[in-house]
Design a protein around this motif. Structure first.
Motif, mmCIF file in Angstrom:
data_model
loop_
_atom_site.group_PDB
_atom_site.id
_atom_site.type_symbol
_atom_site.label_atom_id
_atom_site.label_comp_id
_atom_site.label_asym_id
_atom_site.label_seq_id
_atom_site.Cartn_x
_atom_site.Cartn_y
_atom_site.Cartn_z
ATOM 1 N N PHE A 202 0.834 -1.206 0.000
ATOM 2 C CA PHE A 202 0.000 0.000 0.000
ATOM 3 C C PHE A 202 0.864 1.250 0.000
ATOM 4 O O PHE A 202 0.627 2.171 -0.792
ATOM 5 N N GLU A 203 1.865 1.314 0.863
ATOM 6 C CA GLU A 203 2.707 2.507 0.963
ATOM 7 C C GLU A 203 3.431 2.804 -0.340
ATOM 8 O O GLU A 203 3.528 3.958 -0.751
ATOM 9 N N VAL A 204 3.931 1.758 -0.996
ATOM 10 C CA VAL A 204 4.610 1.964 -2.286
ATOM 11 C C VAL A 204 3.614 2.487 -3.319
ATOM 12 O O VAL A 204 3.882 3.470 -4.017
ATOM 13 N N ALA A 205 2.440 1.860 -3.407
ATOM 14 C CA ALA A 205 1.430 2.281 -4.388
ATOM 15 C C ALA A 205 0.939 3.699 -4.095
ATOM 16 O O ALA A 205 0.751 4.508 -5.004
ATOM 17 N N TYR A 206 0.738 4.019 -2.813
ATOM 18 C CA TYR A 206 0.222 5.331 -2.410
ATOM 19 C C TYR A 206 1.237 6.432 -2.743
ATOM 20 O O TYR A 206 0.850 7.556 -3.055
ATOM 21 N N GLY A 207 2.513 6.100 -2.686
ATOM 22 C CA GLY A 207 3.559 7.087 -2.931
ATOM 23 C C GLY A 207 3.840 7.361 -4.394
ATOM 24 O O GLY A 207 4.609 8.267 -4.720
#
Length: 128
Positions: A96-101
């Motif tokens: 999630f963090e990678v995609a959100y960034g």
């Protein structure tokens, strides 16, 4: 009306528990109007004390609590991606963090599923 990412998450958990704004406010000892402003983006950064109260009432999983904390620190992002990840509990927080960034050029954004798949490929390639 599109909600901000943190507001999307708060509303998701509140609706999942089948609570109204007033019930949530009463249980968390937080003004329901303030919760509404958080959900709609009129307010973006609740104090950690307010977030703790809301977490106590909304009872998200530990993964979802991590997502809420992440969204407090990163208020600008894709609310549709947030909802997709909350609805799909098998998606790891790291993905999630990678995609959100991911930042996008142009006017079109990839679908949340495509963003998650790309993020997972990046993470998998780093592990090799």
């Amino acid at each position: 009306m599109s909600l901000p990412p943190l507001g999307e998450a708060l509303r998701f958990f509140r609706e999942d528990r089948k609570l109204t704004l007033r019930e949530t406010g009463r249980l968390a000892e937080v003004d329901h109007a303030y919760i509404h402003r958080l959900e709609t983006g009129q307010k973006e950064s609740p104090s950690s004390e307010i977030l703790e109260r809301l977490v106590r009432v909304l009872k998200p999983s530990s993964r979802d609590t991590e997502i809420l904390i992440y969204l407090m620190a990163h208020p600008s992002g894709d609310a549709e991606l947030v909802r997709y990840v909350l609805e799909n509990s098998s998606i790891p927080i790291e993905t999630f963090e990678v995609a959100y960034g991911v930042r996008h050029r142009g006017t079109t954004r990839p679908e949340p599923r495509a963003l998650i798949e790309r993020a997972q490929r990046v993470i998998d390639s780093e592990d090799e």
